[in-house]
Design a protein around this motif. Structure first.
Motif, PDB file in Angstrom:
ATOM      1  N   ILE A 298       0.826  -1.308   0.040  1.00  0.00           N
ATOM      2  CA  ILE A 298      -0.258  -0.018  -0.115  1.00  0.00           C
ATOM      3  C   ILE A 298       0.824   1.092   0.196  1.00  0.00           C
ATOM      4  CG2 ILE A 298      -1.909   1.050   1.264  1.00  0.00           C
ATOM      5  CD1 ILE A 298      -2.550  -1.565   0.145  1.00  0.00           C
ATOM      6  N   GLU A 299       0.578   2.227  -1.037  1.00  0.00           N
ATOM      7  CA  GLU A 299       1.516   3.355  -1.111  1.00  0.00           C
ATOM      8  C   GLU A 299       1.161   4.196  -0.108  1.00  0.00           C
ATOM      9  OE1 GLU A 299      -0.889   2.439  -3.239  1.00  0.00           O
ATOM     10  OE2 GLU A 299      -1.887   3.823  -3.826  1.00  0.00           O
ATOM     11  N   THR A 300       2.057   5.160   0.059  1.00  0.00           N
ATOM     12  CA  THR A 300       1.633   6.329   1.008  1.00  0.00           C
ATOM     13  C   THR A 300       1.568   7.539   0.197  1.00  0.00           C
ATOM     14  OG1 THR A 300       3.351   5.560   2.828  1.00  0.00           O
ATOM     15  CG2 THR A 300       2.856   7.930   2.735  1.00  0.00           C
ATOM     16  N   VAL A 301       0.348   8.021   0.527  1.00  0.00           N
ATOM     17  CA  VAL A 301       0.019   9.251  -0.401  1.00  0.00           C
ATOM     18  C   VAL A 301       0.005  10.652   0.453  1.00  0.00           C
ATOM     19  CG1 VAL A 301      -2.191  10.563  -1.507  1.00  0.00           C
ATOM     20  CG2 VAL A 301      -1.861   8.127  -1.493  1.00  0.00           C
ATOM     21  N   ILE A 302      -0.196  10.575   1.557  1.00  0.00           N
ATOM     22  CA  ILE A 302      -0.048  12.037   2.409  1.00  0.00           C
ATOM     23  C   ILE A 302       1.257  12.056   2.954  1.00  0.00           C
ATOM     24  CG2 ILE A 302      -2.638  12.251   2.669  1.00  0.00           C
ATOM     25  CD1 ILE A 302      -2.377  11.029   5.562  1.00  0.00           C
ATOM     26  N   SER A 303       1.765  13.237   3.404  1.00  0.00           N
ATOM     27  CA  SER A 303       3.100  13.373   3.912  1.00  0.00           C
ATOM     28  C   SER A 303       3.076  12.972   5.495  1.00  0.00           C
ATOM     29  CB  SER A 303       3.399  15.017   3.806  1.00  0.00           C
ATOM     30  OG  SER A 303       2.436  15.722   4.607  1.00  0.00           O
TER      31      SER A 303
ATOM     32  N   TYR B 181      -8.444  16.050  -0.189  1.00  0.00           N
ATOM     33  CA  TYR B 181      -8.116  15.269  -1.413  1.00  0.00           C
ATOM     34  C   TYR B 181      -9.184  14.781  -1.782  1.00  0.00           C
ATOM     35  CZ  TYR B 181      -3.449  15.084   0.745  1.00  0.00           C
ATOM     36  OH  TYR B 181      -2.199  15.443   1.266  1.00  0.00           O
ATOM     37  N   VAL B 182      -9.564  14.791  -3.064  1.00  0.00           N
ATOM     38  CA  VAL B 182     -10.656  14.416  -3.948  1.00  0.00           C
ATOM     39  C   VAL B 182     -10.156  13.262  -4.790  1.00  0.00           C
ATOM     40  CG1 VAL B 182     -12.445  14.780  -5.230  1.00  0.00           C
ATOM     41  CG2 VAL B 182     -11.969  16.518  -3.685  1.00  0.00           C
ATOM     42  N   GLN B 183     -10.661  11.944  -4.549  1.00  0.00           N
ATOM     43  CA  GLN B 183     -10.164  10.935  -5.252  1.00  0.00           C
ATOM     44  C   GLN B 183     -11.538  10.515  -6.440  1.00  0.00           C
ATOM     45  OE1 GLN B 183      -7.456   8.043  -4.684  1.00  0.00           O
ATOM     46  NE2 GLN B 183      -7.868   7.999  -6.927  1.00  0.00           N
TER      47      GLN B 183
ATOM     48  N   LYS C 157      -5.311  17.402  -4.809  1.00  0.00           N
ATOM     49  CA  LYS C 157      -5.172  17.756  -3.409  1.00  0.00           C
ATOM     50  C   LYS C 157      -5.309  19.434  -3.529  1.00  0.00           C
ATOM     51  CE  LYS C 157      -1.720  18.252   0.143  1.00  0.00           C
ATOM     52  NZ  LYS C 157      -0.159  18.287   0.325  1.00  0.00           N
ATOM     53  N   TYR C 158      -5.970  19.676  -2.281  1.00  0.00           N
ATOM     54  CA  TYR C 158      -6.339  21.072  -2.151  1.00  0.00           C
ATOM     55  C   TYR C 158      -6.045  21.436  -0.805  1.00  0.00           C
ATOM     56  CZ  TYR C 158      -9.994  20.394  -5.781  1.00  0.00           C
ATOM     57  OH  TYR C 158     -10.458  20.080  -6.903  1.00  0.00           O
TER      58      TYR C 158
ATOM     59  N   PRO D 243     -11.545  18.627 -11.417  1.00  0.00           N
ATOM     60  CA  PRO D 243     -10.595  19.513 -11.172  1.00  0.00           C
ATOM     61  C   PRO D 243     -10.179  20.283 -12.560  1.00  0.00           C
ATOM     62  CG  PRO D 243      -9.898  17.243 -11.024  1.00  0.00           C
ATOM     63  CD  PRO D 243     -11.356  17.148 -11.298  1.00  0.00           C
ATOM     64  N   THR D 244      -9.888  21.544 -12.439  1.00  0.00           N
ATOM     65  CA  THR D 244      -9.195  22.305 -13.555  1.00  0.00           C
ATOM     66  C   THR D 244      -7.830  21.829 -13.720  1.00  0.00           C
ATOM     67  OG1 THR D 244      -8.829  24.123 -11.948  1.00  0.00           O
ATOM     68  CG2 THR D 244     -10.752  24.391 -13.582  1.00  0.00           C
ATOM     69  N   ASP D 245      -7.023  21.646 -12.689  1.00  0.00           N
ATOM     70  CA  ASP D 245      -5.764  21.224 -13.165  1.00  0.00           C
ATOM     71  C   ASP D 245      -5.099  20.477 -12.022  1.00  0.00           C
ATOM     72  OD1 ASP D 245      -3.163  21.186 -13.928  1.00  0.00           O
ATOM     73  OD2 ASP D 245      -2.381  23.409 -13.616  1.00  0.00           O
ATOM     74  N   PRO D 246      -5.509  19.261 -12.093  1.00  0.00           N
ATOM     75  CA  PRO D 246      -5.152  18.234 -11.338  1.00  0.00           C
ATOM     76  C   PRO D 246      -3.705  18.135 -10.796  1.00  0.00           C
ATOM     77  CG  PRO D 246      -5.622  17.196 -13.428  1.00  0.00           C
ATOM     78  CD  PRO D 246      -5.888  18.528 -13.392  1.00  0.00           C
ATOM     79  N   GLU D 247      -3.004  18.452 -11.581  1.00  0.00           N
ATOM     80  CA  GLU D 247      -1.312  18.437 -11.056  1.00  0.00           C
ATOM     81  C   GLU D 247      -1.132  19.639 -10.192  1.00  0.00           C
ATOM     82  OE1 GLU D 247       0.231  15.977 -12.236  1.00  0.00           O
ATOM     83  OE2 GLU D 247      -1.570  15.443 -13.585  1.00  0.00           O
ATOM     84  N   LYS D 248      -1.706  20.558 -10.379  1.00  0.00           N
ATOM     85  CA  LYS D 248      -1.132  22.039  -9.134  1.00  0.00           C
ATOM     86  C   LYS D 248      -1.939  21.732  -8.026  1.00  0.00           C
ATOM     87  CE  LYS D 248      -1.646  26.362 -10.078  1.00  0.00           C
ATOM     88  NZ  LYS D 248      -2.328  27.312 -10.675  1.00  0.00           N
ATOM     89  N   ASN D 249      -1.163  22.174  -6.989  1.00  0.00           N
ATOM     90  CA  ASN D 249      -1.476  22.221  -5.640  1.00  0.00           C
ATOM     91  C   ASN D 249      -2.673  23.310  -5.810  1.00  0.00           C
ATOM     92  OD1 ASN D 249      -2.409  21.790  -3.204  1.00  0.00           O
ATOM     93  ND2 ASN D 249      -0.246  21.801  -2.410  1.00  0.00           N
ATOM     94  N   GLN D 250      -3.977  23.059  -5.369  1.00  0.00           N
ATOM     95  CA  GLN D 250      -4.751  24.241  -5.499  1.00  0.00           C
ATOM     96  C   GLN D 250      -5.154  24.855  -3.867  1.00  0.00           C
ATOM     97  OE1 GLN D 250      -7.640  23.643  -8.706  1.00  0.00           O
ATOM     98  NE2 GLN D 250      -6.628  21.719  -8.841  1.00  0.00           N
ATOM     99  N   THR D 251      -5.696  25.981  -3.917  1.00  0.00           N
ATOM    100  CA  THR D 251      -6.023  26.378  -2.562  1.00  0.00           C
ATOM    101  C   THR D 251      -7.565  26.657  -2.801  1.00  0.00           C
ATOM    102  OG1 THR D 251      -5.699  28.697  -3.244  1.00  0.00           O
ATOM    103  CG2 THR D 251      -4.131  27.495  -1.991  1.00  0.00           C
ATOM    104  N   LEU D 252      -8.328  26.587  -1.664  1.00  0.00           N
ATOM    105  CA  LEU D 252      -9.783  26.666  -1.497  1.00  0.00           C
ATOM    106  C   LEU D 252      -9.908  27.517  -0.339  1.00  0.00           C
ATOM    107  CD1 LEU D 252     -11.029  23.007  -1.899  1.00  0.00           C
ATOM    108  CD2 LEU D 252     -11.402  24.781  -3.550  1.00  0.00           C
ATOM    109  N   VAL D 253     -10.910  28.700  -0.661  1.00  0.00           N
ATOM    110  CA  VAL D 253     -11.308  29.524   0.318  1.00  0.00           C
ATOM    111  C   VAL D 253     -12.846  29.245   0.963  1.00  0.00           C
ATOM    112  CG1 VAL D 253     -11.754  31.969   0.822  1.00  0.00           C
ATOM    113  CG2 VAL D 253     -10.133  31.430  -0.872  1.00  0.00           C
ATOM    114  N   ARG D 254     -12.798  29.377   2.414  1.00  0.00           N
ATOM    115  CA  ARG D 254     -14.130  28.911   2.789  1.00  0.00           C
ATOM    116  C   ARG D 254     -14.744  30.056   2.986  1.00  0.00           C
ATOM    117  NH1 ARG D 254     -13.287  26.922   8.989  1.00  0.00           N
ATOM    118  NH2 ARG D 254     -12.468  28.829   9.738  1.00  0.00           N
TER     119      ARG D 254
END
Lengths: 686, 672
Positions: free
Chosen positions: B97-102, B134-136, B145-146, B190-201
């Motif tokens: 099982i791979e590790t996804v999160i840091s 994370y949205v899979q 990842k956001y 996602p618009t650009d899955p590669e980039k780490n995106q930010t979300l505002v609440r």
């Protein structure tokens, strides 16, 4: 038209038994009704709700459950612990099987119609296999701790819900084991009652079990988890019965307060697919407990202690305005309970377990229309004849001369000779009845009282010669080969030459009594015969059917008379056809051959064949005497139907002589007065 | 409560083993899956009895949750962020099982959706106070990842999450430790899955629960417009379950849970499940279609005004914000949309604009002229909105300048029939402060939605205001009939006759009451036949009697009214009752008089609320005795009615007997 002295009789103290069960059969559109005295009646809903058949009651036989099985077989079960099957052709009980579980409280036929389940006093639920000619015990389900009062199959036939005291069990049919026990709350309006009796259960195909109980609740259970889903408190008294429509989109419950509630599965919002059960309509057609309900595709049917059978059509399901669109309240049997000796002015009343003989009074006064005349002699109660044994009387008859009385129960036939000496009467039973005269469905004396005609339940018609105090069996007309259809109605011509007999399924046979052979058969008609009589002199047979048609058939000519053809061509007045009780008696005027007298429960009519028939535009019933109109107008508006609605409910009406009628009424209030008091409801105040 | 329900099945692991992940049901196979000791998977079904003997699979990594929804196979989410389908996992339990999160990143919450028949998994992680989503997507196997930005309130800790999904967005709602609910919209594609995106609440609801709750905070989305929140609303109060309408920012319903909860809340099949004390409580709750009327019906007054995020006046035909309330840095999609329309529409409404500017600056006189001018105009489509804005503008100015009170203007505006209490709660508040009974009467007559507390405040003023100050006012007298005329006519009438009403008080067992009353017969007659209040006050009180209320909400406020005022009101009501019983129809004369039911209900309410106080007052004693007699007479009337019913039934029976002419008769019948 004529002026009559009318003997208005209200002393026929007849009280129908309360209704215990109803069972609706969708295929044949027939309704079976059982009463508390064990009587079972079969109504043909397609034939204008006519009571086609009946099985006489029995004192020890309290029917608690009634159901139709595959092939339109009718079963009942009762507190005597027996399951019975009824023979709907021969009109007798085919067999009775003791289930050995004590009194039976409930019975249900499997959805396939091939298995029968009964719930007993000892808590056992027994499964029976229905074989072509009998039923056979198969096995017991897990025994419960108290009596099983209600049963319902899941439409797939895999599970069964059983209502008991304080709980509902769900059985798996395959294993016979109880898989769920759902405890019913005893609380009633915050007060804990002693016990909560589950009077009825209904198993829906989605697994919902609906229960009705003595605490006034209608509850919905999830049978998969055994949990309560929803509860409706609808009455302060017991909810005693439930019936679900075949589509499972509506059901009906009856309460001890006489109210019937209609529940429907309706969308939560319009256009939404989500549906919920909603109590939609309350109906208050009963004054007493509604012991039983049924749900036909177009109507809610209810019956109870107040003896009325109420058929309430669901207007949204009725497409055409016809018989089905009207509320029906059936209270009186569709057969005659009264016979009359014209010569001695005697009336014979038939009750469940006795006969009463009354002599009418007399008056010397005269008066005008509507007057009540002073009596010079009151009516006398001459005789009270009690039957032996627990069986109900099926039929009875007094001869025209008043010297013979005959009646029959299921197992015995009785014939009495009466002697009148001044004011005293003596009664002598004619003994040694032949064995074939055991169970009569209809008895008739010839006009000169020399012959007795008996329709037996085996389909045979017996002719017996009476002379002095003895009798002699003359002949038996056997039913046509292959049929065992019982004859329910008889009519004999006044010259004694012709005998007409009608069975339950619309066939009238005319026999020549002199030659002892079948003379002819009246062309078959779709609706059952409700009354018939043969006119004197002309020997025309007048037949009334349950769809309110009246035919006149000439026996010598073997064809319908011209008048009958004219009537059929023109058709009856629409109000005539809309009447909702069948004609139960037909008679003729000795001096006016053109007149036919007939009556139903709410009207008495003289048809004058010499006058033109009314069309739909003319007034059929005009209670008001003509005022100072000219003769011409009168003659123009006069039509053949002379109707009187003064006497109602009318159980019997006949002509005693040319100018005298006898009318036997049974007011509903007098019946209600003899019923137990209903649950009292407060009208005012807190 | 599910105390009377029994569990359908129960299984337990061996001692020493710990269940580390909630059991779920695999809807496809009707099996249950549970994880114990982080790595051991157990699968069983209804027939199995012993959990020890059922299927077992030991995995190579620690499981965070197993997720199962109807219509698809369950998913296994590992603590390191990897996701596997159950079938694939069972094929090779020991797979790597791979590790996804840091490192040090911890999964806080997860949810599994079906969007367009494709499974979507979302999980939230936390690392040093920063949150990541994370949205899979399973159809494309894309993991996005956001980073969640907390906005200005950087220190708050997120306590609970819930999410709902619509066509394009996952709406992630979070309940923060400051007691507010925030919404974050996460795009499904996602618009650009590669980039780490930010979300505002963005803030959704303010101060829903108290900030410093120790435990038991949870929220769950019920549908698009409703969320359920578990927690204590104020720091000291008991924990409670509340359902909020987020569209209209209103509290839909709430229920106290005195035995405490554990912060767990589920919504499944229109039932809310929660732990309450030691039992599982199930509350059936169905979200009605969200409507303004429904939302207003349950609006609790005296609530934190901060919750009113929505602009108050919305003309649904031509949406136009009025520039009130929240308009700062809100990022809410909904508000943005409305503002756009607003901008496009604004230049089209100059007359109202002009009116609004007048309100802000000009004198009362000038405003009155302007308002009259506007009202004289034909009703424009935005009429409602302008009226609402005008009233709000006027009231704002009233609040700012204590001397400014454009009474005539307000009266005119109220009479347009478009205002209601909830549109301008300040109006009545100011009128109450100014003791403007005329305006209050008008409001009571016009507004359908006055809260009980305000009705009661009006009642207080109506009862306490001096007769001399009443003289100067110009209240509508329509509901008051001039009783003084009739007083003269009927002064001679005995009071007992008025009371009779179908029963005779001679039978009255309350002999000592009678004696006491008889001591001062003159006084009593006077009291009962002359109105205890001046006609103007009567008119005001009648307005109260006519207003709608709910007993439960009114009762607590009635207790605040001083006892002598209660007695006065009771006297007046008693007087009205006597007037009512004078005529056969039991109504009062006049155009719009109070009905007997209203009078009786208010008598009952007042007595219910203040009985202990009133009973102690010597001056109220006679009134109470009178009221007691009144009630008694009513009871007697009912019992008399019951008796009459029986007598009537007997009469009916007799009548029937007369009709049926005995059991036998000979009559003459002629047929025509």
């Amino acid at each position: 038209m004529g002026e009559f002295k009318v003997h208005r009789v209200r002393f026929f103290n007849y009280v129908p038994s309360g209704i215990r069960c109803v069972a609706y059969n969708n295929q044949s559109n027939r309704l079976a009704v059982s009463r508390t005295d064990g009587t079972v009646e079969v109504y043909n809903l397609s034939a204008n709700y006519f009571q086609e058949k009946f099985f006489p009651g029995h004192e020890s036989r309290a029917t608690e459950a009634l159901c139709w099985a595959e092939g339109q077989r009718l079963f009942s079960a009762g507190l005597n612990g027996e399951i019975m099957e009824y023979d709907l052709q021969a009109l007798n009980i085919k067999y009775a099987v003791d289930v050995f579980g004590g009194p039976i409280w409930s019975m249900a036929v499997s959805p396939s119609g091939s298995q029968l389940l009964v719930g007993c006093e000892d808590g056992s639920v027994k499964l029976f296999q229905i074989t072509p000619d009998k039923i056979q015990f198969e096995r017991n389900f897990d025994r419960q701790k108290s009596r099983i009062l209600s049963l319902s199959w899941h439409p797939s036939g895999t599970h069964v819900a059983a209502g008991s005291i304080d709980y509902i069990s769900v059985f798996d049919v395959k294993s016979g084991s109880a898989i769920h026990k759902m405890i019913v709350d005893r609380q009633h309006m915050g007060v804990s009652k002693r016990k909560c009796i589950v009077w009825g259960v209904a198993f829906l195909s989605d697994g919902t079990v609906i229960s009705v109980d003595s605490a006034g609740k209608v509850q919905f259970w999830d049978s998969a988890t055994g949990t309560l889903v929803k509860s409706h408190l609808i009455a302060n008294a017991d909810v005693q019965s439930i019936a679900v429509a075949e589509q499972e989109d509506s059901f009906v419950v009856g309460t001890a307060e006489g109210t019937v509630f209609h529940f429907q599965l309706v969308p939560v919002t319009s256009n939404s697919s989500e549906k919920q059960w909603v109590r939609t309509k309350p109906f208050q057609h009963h004054t007493h407990d509604v012991r039983t309900v049924a749900h036909s595709p177009t109507a809610l049917i209810s019956g109870g202690t107040d003896t009325h059978l109420v058929i309430r059509p669901l207007m949204e399901k009725v497409e055409v305005k016809n018989y089905d669109a009207a509320l029906r309240k059936i209270t009186f049997p569709h057969r005659r309970l009264i016979s009359c000796s014209k010569k001695r002015q005697l009336l014979l009343f038939q009750f469940a377990h006795h006969l009463e003989l009354w002599r009418l009074g007399s008056t010397v006064a005269t008066g005008k229309n509507g007057d009540t005349l002073p009596l010079s002699k009151n009516a006398d109660h001459l005789l009270h004849l009690k039957t032996k044994g627990p069986e109900n009387i099926i039929c009875s008859c007094i001869s025209l001369c008043g010297s013979w009385i005959a009646y029959s129960t299921v197992s015995r036939f009785f014939l009495y000779r009466l002697n009148y000496e001044h004011d005293n009467i003596s009664l002598k039973r004619v003994s040694k009845m032949p064995p074939f005269l055991r169970c009569a469905l209809q008895i008739l004396f010839s006009e000169d009282s020399t012959k007795l005609f008996v329709a037996s339940n085996q389909g045979a018609l017996h002719i017996v010669q009476l002379s002095g105090g003895s009798f002699k069996h003359l002949h038996a007309f056997q039913p046509q080969s292959g049929t065992v259809e019982a004859m329910c109605l008889l009519a004999v011509s006044s010259d004694g030459n012709w005998l007409a007999a009608s069975g339950t399924s619309a066939g009238v046979h005319v026999y020549n009594v002199k030659q002892l052979k079948l003379h002819c058969t009246v062309p078959a008609y779709n609706f059952p015969v409700t009354a018939m009589a043969i006119a004197p002199n002309t020997n025309n047979l007048v037949i009334a059917h349950s769809d309110q048609q009246v035919f006149e058939y000439s026996i010598p000519d073997k064809q319908y008379t011209d008048w009958s053809r004219t009537v059929q061509k023109q058709g009856f007045h629409h109000l005539w056809l809309q009447r909702d009780t069948p004609i139960t008696h037909i008679s003729f005027h000795p001096k006016r051959p053109m007149h036919i007298l007939l009556h139903d429960a709410y009207m008495f009519c003289i048809i004058d064949k010499s006058l033109p028939l009314p069309n739909d535009k003319t007034l059929l019933y005009n209670p008001f005497p003509p005022t100072n109109e000219s003769d011409v107008v009168r003659r123009r508006t006069a039509h053949a139907f002379k109707i009187s609605k003064i006497y109602k409910p009318l159980l019997f009406m006949d002509l005693l002589d040319e100018r005298t009628l006898v009318a036997v009424e049974r007011p509903l209030d007098d019946i209600i007065a003899q019923l137990p008091p209903p649950i009292k409801k407060k009208k005012f105040g807190t | 409560m599910v105390s009377d329900q029994k569990p359908l099945g129960s299984w337990s692991v061996k001692q020493g083993q710990i269940i580390t992940c909630p059991a779920v049901c695999n809807f496809q196979t009707r099996e249950y899956i549970v994880v114990h000791d982080n790595k051991v998977l157990r699968i069983w079904n209804n027939e199995d009895v012993n959990l020890d003997k059922v299927f077992k699979a030991t995995l190579s990594a620690e499981v965070y949750r197993i997720l199962s929804v109807q219509g698809t196979e369950p998913l296994v989410l590992f603590k390191e962020g990897a996701v596997r389908g159950l079938e694939a996992l069972l094929a090779d339990p020991q797979q790597k099982i791979e590790t996804v999160i840091s490192d040090e990143e911890v999964i806080k919450w997860t949810k599994f959706f079906i969007v367009f028949r494709h499974p979507v998994l979302i999980f939230i992680t936390e690392k040093h106070g920063n949150y990541f989503a994370y949205v899979q997507m399973f159809n494309s196997r894309i993991l996005t990842k956001y980073t969640l930005l907390l906005g200005q309130d950087e220190n708050s800790v997120i306590e609970s999450f819930t999410a709902s999904v619509d066509r394009k967005f996952i709406s992630l709602m979070s309940l923060s430790s400051d007691g507010c609910i925030y919404e974050t919209l996460i795009p499904i594609r996602p618009t650009d899955p590669e980039k780490n995106q930010t979300l505002v609440r963005s803030l959704l609801l303010k101060a829903v629960v108290s900030g410093n709750t120790r435990n038991g905070v949870a929220l769950t989305a019920l549908d698009q417009d409703h969320i359920a929140v578990l927690g204590s609303p104020q720091a000291a109060s008991k924990e409670c379950l509340s359902v909020w309408n987020i569209k209209f920012q209103t509290l839909q319903t709430s229920k106290e849970l005195p035995q405490g909860t554990s912060g767990q809340l589920w919504y499944y099949g229109e039932n809310l499940f929660m732990l309450h004390g030691k039992s599982l409580t199930v509350i059936p709750y169905k979200c009605e279609v969200s409507s303004l009327a429904g939302a207003l019906g349950k609006l609790k007054h005296g609530q934190d005004p901060g919750t009113h995020v929505m602009p108050r006046f919305v003309n649904w035909e031509t949406p136009q914000g009025c520039g009130l309330g929240f308009q700062n840095s809100e990022q809410s999609r909904r508000i943005l949309r409305r503002r756009k329309i607003e901008v496009s529409l604004q230049p089209e409404v100059p007359p109202s604009k002009q009116l609004l500017s007048t309100i802000m600056e000009d004198s009362e006189k000038h405003i009155e002229v302007e308002v009259r001018k506007f009202l004289a105009l034909k009703q424009t489509p935005d009429f409602h909105t302008v009226i609402g804005d005008t009233v709000t503008g006027l009231l704002e100015r009233c609040k700012a300048e204590p001397s400014f009170y454009p009474r005539n203007c307000l009266m005119q505006l109220i009479q347009t029939h478009v205002l209601s209490y909830s549109l301008c709660p300040d109006l009545m508040e100011i009128a109450l402060i100014k003791k403007d009974v005329q305006l209050l009467q008008l409001c009571l007559q016009q507004f359908p939605d006055i809260p009980e507390s305000v009705t009661c405040a009006c009642l207080k003023i109506f009862l306490s205001i001096g007769d001399d100050s009443l003289q100067e006012t110009d209240v509508s007298m329509e509901s008051v009939f001039d009783y003084s005329n009739s007083v003269h006519d009927e002064k001679m009438e005995e009071q007992t006759e008025i009371l009779q009403n179908g029963f005779s008080p001679e039978e009255d067992k309350c002999s000592n009451c009678d004696q006491e009353l008889n001591k001062k017969p003159q006084d009593e007659t006077k009291e009962s036949t002359s109105c205890p209040v001046v006609p103007k006050r009567a008119a005001l009180l009648n307005a109260i009697l006519h207003s709608a209320y709910s007993e439960t909400f009114l009762l607590p406020h009635l207790k605040d009214i001083p006892a002598q005022h209660i007695t006065l009101f009771l006297k007046y009501l008693y007087f009205l009752y006597l007037k009512c019983s004078e005529n056969a129809t039991m109504t009062l004369p006049g155009i719009h008089p109070p009905t007997l039911n209203q009078i009786m209900d208010w008598i009952c309410l007042l007595l219910d609320a203040n009985f202990t106080v009133v009973v102690m007052m010597p001056e109220a004693k006679r009134l109470l005795i009178n009221l007691y007699k009144l009630v008694k007479s009513q009871i007697s009337v009912y019992s008399e009615l019951n008796k009459i019913e029986v007598s009537f039934r007997e009469l009916q029976k007799l009548n029937q007997e007369k009709n049926n002419r005995g059991l036998y008769s000979i009559e003459v019948l002629e047929l025509f």
